[in-house]
Motif scaffolding. Sequence first.
Motif, mmCIF file in Angstrom:
data_model
loop_
_atom_site.group_PDB
_atom_site.id
_atom_site.type_symbol
_atom_site.label_atom_id
_atom_site.label_comp_id
_atom_site.label_asym_id
_atom_site.label_seq_id
_atom_site.Cartn_x
_atom_site.Cartn_y
_atom_site.Cartn_z
ATOM 1 N N UNK A 1 0.816 -1.176 0.000
ATOM 2 C CA UNK A 1 0.000 0.000 0.000
ATOM 3 C C UNK A 1 0.865 1.246 0.000
ATOM 4 N N UNK A 2 1.951 1.187 0.723
ATOM 5 C CA UNK A 2 2.855 2.335 0.740
ATOM 6 C C UNK A 2 3.488 2.541 -0.628
ATOM 7 N N UNK A 3 3.731 1.414 -1.313
ATOM 8 C CA UNK A 3 4.326 1.508 -2.640
ATOM 9 C C UNK A 3 3.382 2.218 -3.625
ATOM 10 N N UNK A 4 2.136 1.917 -3.558
ATOM 11 C CA UNK A 4 1.135 2.557 -4.430
ATOM 12 C C UNK A 4 1.032 4.035 -4.077
ATOM 13 N N UNK A 5 1.054 4.381 -2.792
ATOM 14 C CA UNK A 5 0.978 5.772 -2.354
ATOM 15 C C UNK A 5 2.200 6.546 -2.844
ATOM 16 N N UNK A 6 3.380 5.893 -2.798
ATOM 17 C CA UNK A 6 4.589 6.557 -3.289
ATOM 18 C C UNK A 6 4.514 6.789 -4.800
ATOM 19 N N UNK A 7 3.995 5.834 -5.547
ATOM 20 C CA UNK A 7 3.858 5.988 -7.002
ATOM 21 C C UNK A 7 2.883 7.130 -7.318
ATOM 22 N N UNK A 8 1.768 7.176 -6.613
ATOM 23 C CA UNK A 8 0.807 8.258 -6.826
ATOM 24 C C UNK A 8 1.406 9.614 -6.456
ATOM 25 N N UNK A 9 2.198 9.665 -5.417
ATOM 26 C CA UNK A 9 2.845 10.911 -4.982
ATOM 27 C C UNK A 9 3.852 11.370 -6.028
ATOM 28 N N UNK A 10 4.651 10.450 -6.577
ATOM 29 C CA UNK A 10 5.618 10.795 -7.626
ATOM 30 C C UNK A 10 4.883 11.239 -8.886
ATOM 31 N N UNK A 11 3.799 10.557 -9.246
ATOM 32 C CA UNK A 11 3.023 10.943 -10.430
ATOM 33 C C UNK A 11 2.414 12.327 -10.250
ATOM 34 N N UNK A 12 1.919 12.640 -9.068
ATOM 35 C CA UNK A 12 1.356 13.964 -8.780
ATOM 36 C C UNK A 12 2.422 15.041 -8.850
ATOM 37 N N UNK A 13 3.625 14.736 -8.315
ATOM 38 C CA UNK A 13 4.723 15.707 -8.362
ATOM 39 C C UNK A 13 5.155 15.935 -9.804
ATOM 40 N N UNK A 14 5.258 14.860 -10.614
ATOM 41 C CA UNK A 14 5.612 15.016 -12.025
ATOM 42 C C UNK A 14 4.549 15.810 -12.776
ATOM 43 N N UNK A 16 2.488 18.082 -11.475
ATOM 44 C CA UNK A 16 2.589 19.479 -11.042
ATOM 45 C C UNK A 16 3.805 20.140 -11.676
ATOM 46 N N UNK A 17 4.924 19.409 -11.772
ATOM 47 C CA UNK A 17 6.131 19.953 -12.413
ATOM 48 C C UNK A 17 5.888 20.250 -13.886
ATOM 49 N N UNK A 18 5.206 19.320 -14.580
ATOM 50 C CA UNK A 18 4.880 19.529 -15.991
ATOM 51 C C UNK A 18 3.943 20.728 -16.158
#
Length: 117
Positions: A1-14, A16-18
């Motif tokens: 579950x933490x792994x999925x949360x980390x992937x979603x967090x990285x996708x959200x940061x990418x 927002x950066x884009x």
Amino acid sequence: MEFVADILLVAGALGAGLYCFVLSRRLTRFTDLENGVGAAVAVLSSQVTDLQAALETAQKTASHSSDSLEDLTERAEGAAKRLELMVAALHDLPPDTERPPSQPTGPVFARHAGDAR
């Protein structure tokens, strides 16, 4: 579950950066001094300066014309007063009874019978 949360967090940061990158590019094009709103502001600023100079010139010309018109009006009023006095003085003259009004007032040249016209 933490792994999925980390992937979603990285996708959200990418994402927002884009989004920030695209927004930054649009903002630079928007404020570009040659093509964007910056160019329009620069052109409008120079036009305002030109219009101010034209307005000052027009005000000076109008002031000069107004002064000239006042002088001409005063001269015309003076001439009108003099003309009124002359006309009033003509009414005081006695009528000319020496010659009938049908005769010419200028020099009369005698015509000879042999003159051809």
